[in-house]
Design a protein around this motif. Sequence first.
Motif, PDB file in Angstrom:
ATOM      1  N   ASN A  84      26.755  57.612   2.956  1.00  0.00           N
ATOM      2  CA  ASN A  84      26.752  58.003   1.551  1.00  0.00           C
ATOM      3  C   ASN A  84      28.117  57.792   0.890  1.00  0.00           C
ATOM      4  O   ASN A  84      28.433  58.430  -0.098  1.00  0.00           O
ATOM      5  N   SER A  85      28.909  56.873   1.413  1.00  0.00           N
ATOM      6  CA  SER A  85      30.254  56.680   0.871  1.00  0.00           C
ATOM      7  C   SER A  85      30.205  56.053  -0.521  1.00  0.00           C
ATOM      8  O   SER A  85      29.344  55.222  -0.821  1.00  0.00           O
ATOM      9  N   ASP A  86      31.135  56.475  -1.360  1.00  0.00           N
ATOM     10  CA  ASP A  86      31.234  55.897  -2.699  1.00  0.00           C
ATOM     11  C   ASP A  86      31.557  54.411  -2.630  1.00  0.00           C
ATOM     12  O   ASP A  86      31.074  53.624  -3.443  1.00  0.00           O
ATOM     13  N   LYS A  89      28.299  52.538  -1.991  1.00  0.00           N
ATOM     14  CA  LYS A  89      27.471  52.532  -3.206  1.00  0.00           C
ATOM     15  C   LYS A  89      28.013  51.534  -4.231  1.00  0.00           C
ATOM     16  O   LYS A  89      27.251  50.768  -4.815  1.00  0.00           O
ATOM     17  N   ASN A  90      29.325  51.546  -4.435  1.00  0.00           N
ATOM     18  CA  ASN A  90      29.925  50.603  -5.378  1.00  0.00           C
ATOM     19  C   ASN A  90      29.695  49.162  -4.953  1.00  0.00           C
ATOM     20  O   ASN A  90      29.341  48.311  -5.777  1.00  0.00           O
TER      21      ASN A  90
END
Length: 129
Positions: A84-86, A89-90
């Motif tokens: 679930n790391s930002d 996602k980016n």
Amino acid sequence: MISALVVDADPMMCSFITGICENTGSFRVHTAESGEAALVWLFTNDVDVIVSDSRMPHMSGIELLRALREQNIQIPFIFFTDDNSDFLKNEAYQNDAYGFIRRRGTEKKPFLDLMRLMYWAAGYPDQRE
């Protein structure tokens, strides 16, 4: 019927996702246990949506997505992962992912969210064909 390719190095997770989706009667699911196997399969087959884990040996989900987009394959691509790391996602959205869902083991809600997003990606927003 919506056709989907599920890409995950864990054969039990592939089986679990397949079972849940196909039990609805709305999905036909194919599986690949690596990004490389997915690319080979997609060379001769077509699907409405791709669902992929992010963490796989040799070729990550991001690398698979990039390879598809470099070949101008625009099939909707959904990440279904426990990462679930930002940063991930980016990277996913910068590379034209359709969606990103965090799974937590076999908790029910993420799987329901995944199926809903698969319907939308395949053009069936009301979940009926």
